[in-house]
Scaffold this active site. Structure first.
Site, short mmCIF file in Angstrom:
data_model
loop_
_atom_site.label_atom_id
_atom_site.label_comp_id
_atom_site.label_asym_id
_atom_site.label_seq_id
_atom_site.Cartn_x
_atom_site.Cartn_y
_atom_site.Cartn_z
CG HIS A 92 73.88 119.17 94.86
ND1 HIS A 92 73.56 119.95 94.25
CD2 HIS A 92 73.69 119.71 96.15
CE1 HIS A 92 72.62 120.78 94.90
NE2 HIS A 92 72.90 120.61 96.32
N GLY A 145 78.88 121.29 101.53
CA GLY A 145 79.74 122.14 100.56
C GLY A 145 80.19 123.27 101.28
CG ASP A 162 75.01 126.66 101.64
OD1 ASP A 162 74.58 127.56 101.47
OD2 ASP A 162 75.04 125.47 100.95
CD GLN A 165 73.67 123.76 105.07
OE1 GLN A 165 72.59 124.15 105.11
NE2 GLN A 165 74.40 123.16 104.15
CB VAL A 174 81.70 123.18 92.31
CG1 VAL A 174 81.83 122.93 90.92
CG2 VAL A 174 82.30 122.10 93.14
CG MET A 189 78.36 125.49 90.28
SD MET A 189 78.30 124.03 89.53
CE MET A 189 79.32 124.37 88.08
O1 PAF Z 1 72.46 122.84 102.21
C1 PAF Z 1 71.44 122.14 101.92
O2 PAF Z 1 71.12 121.75 100.76
C2 PAF Z 1 70.24 121.85 103.21
O3 PAF Z 1 70.48 123.19 103.86
C3 PAF Z 1 70.58 120.63 103.70
C4 PAF Z 1 71.91 120.65 104.48
C5 PAF Z 1 70.14 119.72 102.94
C6 PAF Z 1 69.30 120.65 105.15
O4 PAF Z 1 68.40 120.89 104.34
#
Ligand code: PAF
Length: 285
Positions: free
Chosen positions: A37, A147, A150, A153, A176, A184
């Site tokens: 993050h 990132g 995922d 996503q 990372v 991570m």
């Molecule tokens: O990747 C995440 O942390 C979550 O899926 C997100 C994109 C914040 C949506 O809740």
């Protein structure tokens, strides 16, 4: 760093920033911040005038029996980390603020949501797409940072942004990793000491796939069967949800490397004990 809880306040802050002509970078998270993050924040800070982060543990992306209840929550510690990395605004709404009683509207990104992780977590990407759309509408950023861990996503969010003509640029940031290669993830905290040591097997298998393809193996089904077997033989791996080869842009399934292919995505999800981990690598041909 200013903390904001209400949508109306967030919109008014954003309007003021826009009037000043600031370029806004947005980092959506569910908290329990780790270096992955922080890397997103740094990237947003380099490319934008102002960084807004959200911490919202989105209940609608967790299925019944999943880990919503035990998901690590560390809001105060997260705020310190975010502030130290230069986040300007922290949007931290409550569940009722994001989903007031009577909420009925959902976003479904057809096809892409039901494959890979979607097969094993029905409804997950509907919850993700819905909350990401709501957050993008509230924050109205120029850039939003996701990132590559995922990966599915990220592809789904890109598709949604394109299909709905949203004016935000989706920036993806490389995964990372811990020193031994484990990606991570907030969920790594669930692993016991022994499980943590073995969890890197997922990344190791993805790298083995890379080597086999680079050495000339074109039959991806053969590689997949071998590596799924390798994973299943490890006593800490309780279950392999999938080990797939996909087109990195469309997520279409690939059973063979074809001439002209430039990249293949290898992605896997497996249970190390009671913890479901995901990882992926892009294999350059
Ligand atoms: O990747 C995440 O942390 C979550 O899926 C997100 C994109 C914040 C949506 O809740």
């Amino acid at each position: 760093m200013k903390e904001i809880k209400k949508i109306i306040e967030c919109k008014s802050v954003v309007e003021k920033l826009r009037k000043k002509g600031y370029k806004i970078g947005f980092v959506p998270t569910m908290g329990s911040l780790h270096d992955g993050h922080l890397n997103l924040i740094r990237m947003a800070g380099r490319e934008c005038d102002c960084v807004i982060m959200s911490i919202f543990l989105n209940p609608t992306q967790f299925g019944p029996g999943e880990d919503l209840g035990k998901y690590p929550r560390n809001f105060r510690k997260d705020c310190i980390k975010a502030k130290n990395e230069g986040v300007d605004y922290m949007f931290h709404p409550g569940v009722e603020e994001m989903y007031p009683p009577g909420h009925r509207t959902w976003v479904e990104v057809g096809g892409l949501s039901s494959i890979m992780c979607g097969r094993f977590r029905p409804g997950h990407f509907k919850g993700v797409a819905t909350v990401v759309l709501k957050l993008l509408d509230i924050i109205n950023p120029d850039n939003a940072y996701f990132g590559e861990k995922d990966y599915q996503q990220m592809v789904i969010v890109r598709r949604m942004v394109k299909d709905l003509n949203l004016g935000v640029k989706i920036i993806s940031c490389p995964t990372v990793r811990e020193e031994d290669g484990l990606a991570m993830s907030s969920r790594n905290k669930y692993l016991s000491k022994e499980e943590r040591k073995e969890a890197v097997i997922l990344y190791r298998c993805l790298n083995m796939a890379d080597s086999m393809i680079v050495e000339g193996e074109k039959n991806l089904k053969k590689i997949k069967d071998k590596l799924k077997g390798e994973l299943k033989d490890n006593k800490f791996v309780k279950k392999v949800d999938y080990f797939d080869f996909r087109d990195p842009l469309t997520l279409e399934k690939k059973n063979r490397v074809r001439s002209g292919d430039k990249e293949v995505l290898a992605a896997a999800a497996a249970w190390i004990g009671n913890t479901r981990l995901i990882d992926n690598v892009i294999i350059k041909l």
